[in-house]
Scaffold this motif. Structure first.
Motif, PDB file in Angstrom:
ATOM      1  N   GLU A 153       0.822  -1.205   0.000  1.00  0.00           N
ATOM      2  CA  GLU A 153       0.000   0.000   0.000  1.00  0.00           C
ATOM      3  C   GLU A 153       0.859   1.259   0.000  1.00  0.00           C
ATOM      4  N   ASP A 154       0.583   2.142  -0.976  1.00  0.00           N
ATOM      5  CA  ASP A 154       1.233   3.453  -1.081  1.00  0.00           C
ATOM      6  C   ASP A 154       2.752   3.370  -1.114  1.00  0.00           C
ATOM      7  N   ASN A 155       3.284   2.416  -1.872  1.00  0.00           N
ATOM      8  CA  ASN A 155       4.728   2.306  -2.084  1.00  0.00           C
ATOM      9  C   ASN A 155       5.093   2.995  -3.393  1.00  0.00           C
ATOM     10  N   PHE A 156       6.336   3.420  -3.523  1.00  0.00           N
ATOM     11  CA  PHE A 156       6.791   4.141  -4.703  1.00  0.00           C
ATOM     12  C   PHE A 156       8.033   3.475  -5.270  1.00  0.00           C
ATOM     13  N   GLY A 157       8.120   3.448  -6.596  1.00  0.00           N
ATOM     14  CA  GLY A 157       9.298   2.919  -7.277  1.00  0.00           C
ATOM     15  C   GLY A 157       9.353   3.466  -8.687  1.00  0.00           C
ATOM     16  N   ILE A 158      10.517   3.409  -9.314  1.00  0.00           N
ATOM     17  CA  ILE A 158      10.670   3.907 -10.685  1.00  0.00           C
ATOM     18  C   ILE A 158       9.739   3.146 -11.632  1.00  0.00           C
ATOM     19  N   GLN A 159       9.719   1.813 -11.529  1.00  0.00           N
ATOM     20  CA  GLN A 159       8.883   1.017 -12.427  1.00  0.00           C
ATOM     21  C   GLN A 159       7.642   0.451 -11.752  1.00  0.00           C
ATOM     22  N   SER A 160       7.738   0.140 -10.476  1.00  0.00           N
ATOM     23  CA  SER A 160       6.597  -0.466  -9.797  1.00  0.00           C
ATOM     24  C   SER A 160       6.685  -0.194  -8.308  1.00  0.00           C
ATOM     25  N   GLY A 161       5.543  -0.011  -7.684  1.00  0.00           N
ATOM     26  CA  GLY A 161       5.508   0.113  -6.234  1.00  0.00           C
ATOM     27  C   GLY A 161       5.262  -1.233  -5.574  1.00  0.00           C
ATOM     28  N   GLY A 162       5.182  -2.287  -6.377  1.00  0.00           N
ATOM     29  CA  GLY A 162       4.902  -3.622  -5.852  1.00  0.00           C
ATOM     30  C   GLY A 162       6.096  -4.545  -5.994  1.00  0.00           C
ATOM     31  N   ILE A 163       5.948  -5.558  -6.841  1.00  0.00           N
ATOM     32  CA  ILE A 163       6.985  -6.571  -7.035  1.00  0.00           C
ATOM     33  C   ILE A 163       7.600  -6.410  -8.419  1.00  0.00           C
ATOM     34  N   GLY A 164       8.926  -6.399  -8.499  1.00  0.00           N
ATOM     35  CA  GLY A 164       9.654  -6.355  -9.765  1.00  0.00           C
ATOM     36  C   GLY A 164      10.434  -7.644  -9.944  1.00  0.00           C
ATOM     37  N   LEU A 165      10.225  -8.340 -11.069  1.00  0.00           N
ATOM     38  CA  LEU A 165      10.926  -9.593 -11.359  1.00  0.00           C
ATOM     39  C   LEU A 165      11.823  -9.414 -12.576  1.00  0.00           C
ATOM     40  N   PHE A 166      13.091  -9.869 -12.479  1.00  0.00           N
ATOM     41  CA  PHE A 166      14.025  -9.836 -13.599  1.00  0.00           C
ATOM     42  C   PHE A 166      14.692 -11.197 -13.717  1.00  0.00           C
ATOM     43  N   ASN A 167      14.534 -11.831 -14.877  1.00  0.00           N
ATOM     44  CA  ASN A 167      15.058 -13.186 -15.070  1.00  0.00           C
ATOM     45  C   ASN A 167      14.694 -14.051 -13.883  1.00  0.00           C
ATOM     46  N   ALA A 168      13.470 -13.919 -13.441  1.00  0.00           N
ATOM     47  CA  ALA A 168      13.009 -14.605 -12.239  1.00  0.00           C
ATOM     48  C   ALA A 168      11.666 -15.262 -12.530  1.00  0.00           C
ATOM     49  N   SER A 169      11.287 -16.176 -11.666  1.00  0.00           N
ATOM     50  CA  SER A 169       9.960 -16.763 -11.768  1.00  0.00           C
ATOM     51  C   SER A 169       9.192 -16.391 -10.514  1.00  0.00           C
ATOM     52  N   GLY A 170       7.886 -16.281 -10.631  1.00  0.00           N
ATOM     53  CA  GLY A 170       7.133 -15.870  -9.458  1.00  0.00           C
ATOM     54  C   GLY A 170       5.720 -16.417  -9.428  1.00  0.00           C
ATOM     55  N   ILE A 171       5.252 -16.655  -8.221  1.00  0.00           N
ATOM     56  CA  ILE A 171       3.870 -17.041  -7.972  1.00  0.00           C
ATOM     57  C   ILE A 171       3.337 -16.089  -6.913  1.00  0.00           C
ATOM     58  N   ALA A 172       2.244 -15.418  -7.220  1.00  0.00           N
ATOM     59  CA  ALA A 172       1.641 -14.489  -6.265  1.00  0.00           C
ATOM     60  C   ALA A 172       0.172 -14.861  -6.096  1.00  0.00           C
ATOM     61  N   SER A 173      -0.267 -14.910  -4.850  1.00  0.00           N
ATOM     62  CA  SER A 173      -1.651 -15.267  -4.561  1.00  0.00           C
ATOM     63  C   SER A 173      -2.164 -14.443  -3.386  1.00  0.00           C
ATOM     64  N   HIS A 174      -3.390 -13.976  -3.493  1.00  0.00           N
ATOM     65  CA  HIS A 174      -4.023 -13.189  -2.431  1.00  0.00           C
ATOM     66  C   HIS A 174      -3.202 -11.954  -2.060  1.00  0.00           C
ATOM     67  N   LEU A 175      -2.821 -11.182  -3.071  1.00  0.00           N
ATOM     68  CA  LEU A 175      -2.093  -9.940  -2.827  1.00  0.00           C
ATOM     69  C   LEU A 175      -3.035  -8.772  -3.042  1.00  0.00           C
ATOM     70  N   MET A 176      -2.815  -7.702  -2.280  1.00  0.00           N
ATOM     71  CA  MET A 176      -3.551  -6.462  -2.494  1.00  0.00           C
ATOM     72  C   MET A 176      -2.518  -5.380  -2.687  1.00  0.00           C
ATOM     73  N   GLN A 177      -2.712  -4.590  -3.756  1.00  0.00           N
ATOM     74  CA  GLN A 177      -1.727  -3.562  -4.044  1.00  0.00           C
ATOM     75  C   GLN A 177      -2.408  -2.263  -4.413  1.00  0.00           C
ATOM     76  N   THR A 178      -1.990  -1.180  -3.760  1.00  0.00           N
ATOM     77  CA  THR A 178      -2.314   0.170  -4.164  1.00  0.00           C
ATOM     78  C   THR A 178      -0.972   0.876  -4.243  1.00  0.00           C
ATOM     79  N   ALA A 179      -0.375   0.904  -5.413  1.00  0.00           N
ATOM     80  CA  ALA A 179       1.001   1.367  -5.557  1.00  0.00           C
ATOM     81  C   ALA A 179       1.088   2.527  -6.533  1.00  0.00           C
ATOM     82  N   THR A 180       2.138   3.295  -6.402  1.00  0.00           N
ATOM     83  CA  THR A 180       2.380   4.436  -7.248  1.00  0.00           C
ATOM     84  C   THR A 180       3.784   4.370  -7.812  1.00  0.00           C
ATOM     85  N   GLN A 181       3.920   4.713  -9.091  1.00  0.00           N
ATOM     86  CA  GLN A 181       5.235   4.798  -9.709  1.00  0.00           C
ATOM     87  C   GLN A 181       5.737   6.226  -9.602  1.00  0.00           C
ATOM     88  N   ARG A 182       7.059   6.369  -9.641  1.00  0.00           N
ATOM     89  CA  ARG A 182       7.653   7.698  -9.690  1.00  0.00           C
ATOM     90  C   ARG A 182       7.807   8.116 -11.112  1.00  0.00           C
TER      91      ARG A 182
END
Length: 163
Positions: A134-163
């Motif tokens: 909630e209310d996180n800030f980042g250049i590309q994403s205020g949530g989760i950033g994956l690079f050459n990675a694998s991911g599983i996300a379940s039951h997440l809530m996000q209210t994010a802002t980019q810079r």
């Protein structure tokens, strides 16, 4: 000030600890992991609070070639400064990252580093379950950033802002 915990090729368990105002483990001209730096091994973190920590890579936690599990923990006001590696709250490189029932609130505010997410994962397998961003800030994403990675996300809530 400085990194509060550095674990190198070890099995580390941390629970019921509050990390406040850490500035990272010095490494050359940068700092890594505002509160915790993990290099190799395994680290299990539960029921911890991370407030106002900062570093060049991984505002609160930086894990490199390690398996990191974080559960029932709260991250608030963490950021990266002068960093090019990212992760306003958590940065992992090469390993496994599991997040369970964590809260990420207002991380990255006032940050002057490059961040692809409040949680940034590079070359890592990521699992996130029942987390709030909630209310996180980042250049590309205020949530989760994956690079050459694998991911599983379940039951997440996000209210994010980019810079």
């Amino acid at each position: 000030s400085g990194g509060m915990l550095q674990a190198v090729y070890s099995l580390t368990e941390v629970s019921n600890v509050t990390f406040l105002g850490g500035t990272g483990v010095p490494e050359g001209f940068t700092t890594k992991g505002g509160a915790i730096q993990v290099a190799g091994g395994q680290c299990h973190i539960s029921a911890c609070n991370f407030f106002d920590n900062e570093s060049s890579a991984g505002g609160a936690i930086m894990a490199n070639t390690a398996d990191l599990t974080v559960s029932d923990s709260h991250f608030e006001g963490n950021s990266i400064t002068n960093g090019q590696e990212g992760g306003e709250a958590i940065l992992t490189q090469f390993g496994n990252l599991s997040l369970h029932s964590c809260t990420f609130l207002e991380n990255g505010i006032g940050s002057d580093g490059y961040s692809s997410g409040t949680v940034e994962s590079k070359g890592t397998s990521l699992t996130a379950f029942n987390c709030l961003f909630e209310d996180n800030f980042g250049i590309q994403s205020g949530g989760i950033g994956l690079f050459n990675a694998s991911g599983i996300a379940s039951h997440l809530m996000q209210t994010a802002t980019q810079r």
